[in-house]
Design an enzyme around this catalytic site. Structure first.
Site, PDB file in Angstrom:
ATOM      1  N   LYS A 122      -6.428   8.051   9.415  1.00  0.00           N
ATOM      2  CA  LYS A 122      -7.914   8.664  10.691  1.00  0.00           C
ATOM      3  C   LYS A 122      -8.517   9.502  10.817  1.00  0.00           C
ATOM      4  O   LYS A 122      -8.975   9.689  12.004  1.00  0.00           O
ATOM      5  CB  LYS A 122      -6.621   8.256  12.346  1.00  0.00           C
TER       6      LYS A 122
ATOM      7  N   GLU B 257      -4.681   6.719  -3.780  1.00  0.00           N
ATOM      8  CA  GLU B 257      -4.430   7.719  -3.121  1.00  0.00           C
ATOM      9  C   GLU B 257      -3.835   9.301  -3.877  1.00  0.00           C
ATOM     10  O   GLU B 257      -3.347   9.531  -3.301  1.00  0.00           O
ATOM     11  CB  GLU B 257      -3.805   7.385  -1.517  1.00  0.00           C
TER      12      GLU B 257
ATOM     13  N   HIS C 239       8.778   5.766   8.231  1.00  0.00           N
ATOM     14  CA  HIS C 239       8.078   7.228   7.573  1.00  0.00           C
ATOM     15  C   HIS C 239       7.362   8.149   8.887  1.00  0.00           C
ATOM     16  O   HIS C 239       8.007   7.924  10.136  1.00  0.00           O
ATOM     17  CB  HIS C 239       6.171   6.560   7.834  1.00  0.00           C
ATOM     18  N   VAL C 240       7.101   8.625   8.852  1.00  0.00           N
ATOM     19  CA  VAL C 240       7.004  10.324  10.252  1.00  0.00           C
ATOM     20  C   VAL C 240       5.774  10.530  10.265  1.00  0.00           C
ATOM     21  O   VAL C 240       4.942  10.848   9.484  1.00  0.00           O
ATOM     22  CB  VAL C 240       8.332  11.365   9.467  1.00  0.00           C
ATOM     23  N   HIS C 241       4.884  10.909  11.336  1.00  0.00           N
ATOM     24  CA  HIS C 241       4.069  10.731  11.734  1.00  0.00           C
ATOM     25  C   HIS C 241       3.575  13.329  12.453  1.00  0.00           C
ATOM     26  O   HIS C 241       5.191  13.496  12.702  1.00  0.00           O
ATOM     27  CB  HIS C 241       3.415  10.666  12.744  1.00  0.00           C
TER      28      HIS C 241
ATOM     29  N   TRP D 234       1.065  -1.451  -0.528  1.00  0.00           N
ATOM     30  CA  TRP D 234       0.263  -0.053   0.054  1.00  0.00           C
ATOM     31  C   TRP D 234       0.924   1.430  -0.134  1.00  0.00           C
ATOM     32  O   TRP D 234       0.328   2.581  -0.913  1.00  0.00           O
ATOM     33  CB  TRP D 234      -0.245   0.086   1.232  1.00  0.00           C
TER      34      TRP D 234
ATOM     35  N   PRO E 206       8.020   0.489  14.448  1.00  0.00           N
ATOM     36  CA  PRO E 206       6.920   1.145  14.138  1.00  0.00           C
ATOM     37  C   PRO E 206       5.760  -0.055  13.715  1.00  0.00           C
ATOM     38  O   PRO E 206       5.983  -1.391  13.908  1.00  0.00           O
ATOM     39  CB  PRO E 206       7.235   1.090  12.951  1.00  0.00           C
ATOM     40  N   SER E 207       4.912   0.315  12.597  1.00  0.00           N
ATOM     41  CA  SER E 207       3.603  -0.117  13.008  1.00  0.00           C
ATOM     42  C   SER E 207       4.012  -1.080  11.209  1.00  0.00           C
ATOM     43  O   SER E 207       3.578  -2.523  11.283  1.00  0.00           O
ATOM     44  CB  SER E 207       2.262   0.186  12.311  1.00  0.00           C
ATOM     45  N   TYR E 208       4.418  -0.670  10.224  1.00  0.00           N
ATOM     46  CA  TYR E 208       5.167  -1.087   9.328  1.00  0.00           C
ATOM     47  C   TYR E 208       6.529  -0.801   8.955  1.00  0.00           C
ATOM     48  O   TYR E 208       6.697   0.455   8.941  1.00  0.00           O
ATOM     49  CB  TYR E 208       4.266  -0.538   7.896  1.00  0.00           C
TER      50      TYR E 208
END
Length: 321
Positions: free
Chosen positions: A191, A169, A261-263, A159, A255-257
């Protein structure tokens, strides 16, 4: 107790699920869903996690996870909420104080719904309520336990590649730096419904596919991280009017995956996964790497694991828990 890694909506690792290239599919048949059980509910985020089953034409049932979450109030709709055929039912009155149940009209009763379908057993376990344990991972632990575990698992990040390649997306991309080494795309997290800024949540996904997590970062990645910090803040300010001083910008570990990646979240938003045992501020990461290129190959890192996670079992088998 430590907060466990939150079950993300998500597009996360989907071991056991076939990756796809983002092509459009039929809408989820919600009316055909048969509720099997409530996996978990959260009063803090006002959400419930459901295990359901959809019966296909052949009569065979397919598992699904459905997450129902109440959305934040939208300031511009509050007047309508109070005036538009809203039913108010008295529950209790005492002197100047009273409580009511308010029943708004359907158009003002939105419930954000996230669906994982078809769902694997891994997804079902992911959303179940679990006890949480804190792990203190040394660099030796990472090399001998965590990294072999990651390499042995089929964590799909297809994804992510779909977004980076504009197969999915593409219309949601807020900003992109296309540089293959130091570039990234900035997209809204699933979210966030983008209807209000109180729970603003975006994710920066790097173009480079070799960096899995915080543990891989060295001073070589400082240009990339600085681009994410400065260009990300500028993009959010330009698009949403939120200044950098009102953003919380951080990485997760674990991380979740496993694609770096950065939040980006609103500072006032108590975002899942922003607790001290999981979130690492991007500015701190940059400073640490500027001081020592191999900082994250030296220091111990603390993170939480749920009782059912295979990685916890690996740490237990090694006598580290």
């Amino acid at each position: 107790m430590a907060e466990g890694p939150p079950p993300k909506r998500k597009r996360e690792e989907e071991a056991g699920a076939e990756p796809h290239d983002g092509a459009a599919s039929a809408p989820f048949p919600l009316a055909e869903l048969r509720l099997r059980r409530v996996l978990r509910e959260s009063a803090r985020v006002k959400a419930v996690f459901l295990h359901g089953e959809v019966t296909g034409p052949s009569g065979e049932g397919t598992d699904a996870v459905v997450i129902l979450e109440k959305t934040p109030f939208q300031e511009e709709k509050v007047s309508d909420l109070l005036k538009k055929h809203t039913k108010l039912e008295l529950q209790m009155r005492n002197d100047i104080y009273s409580t009511y149940h308010l029943y708004p009209p359907p158009e003002l009763s939105e419930i954000k719904t996230t669906v994982v379908y078809p769902a694997t057993e891994k997804h079902l376990q992911k959303y179940l309520h679990q006890e949480v344990h804190l792990i203190r991972e040394t660099w030796e632990d990472y090399k001998n336990i965590t990294l072999p575990f990651i390499q042995s698992q089929s964590f799909s990040v297809q994804w992510v590649y779909n977004i980076l390649e504009k197969k999915a997306e593409a219309d949601r991309i807020i900003y992109e730096n296309p540089d293959p080494c130091n570039g990234f795309v900035l997209v809204p997290d699933l979210k966030w419904n983008q209807n209000q800024l109180d729970d603003l949540y975006l994710i920066a996904l790097i173009h480079c596919r070799e960096v899995k997590s915080l543990r891989d970062l060295t001073a070589e990645h400082l240009p990339l991280l600085r681009n994410i910090l400065e260009e990300g803040k500028e993009a959010v300010a330009k698009r949403f009017g939120v200044p950098g001083s009102q953003l919380r910008i951080y990485l997760h570990y674990q991380p979740s995956y496993y694609h770096l990646h950065v939040h980006f979240t609103a500072l006032s938003y108590d975002a899942p996964g922003s607790s001290v045992e999981r979130a690492h501020l991007l500015t701190d990461v940059i400073d640490n790497l500027a001081l020592d290129s191999t900082y994250y190959q030296k220091r111990a890192l603390t993170f939480a694991l749920r009782a059912d996670e295979l990685l916890l079992k690996k740490f237990q088998e090694a006598g580290r828990v």
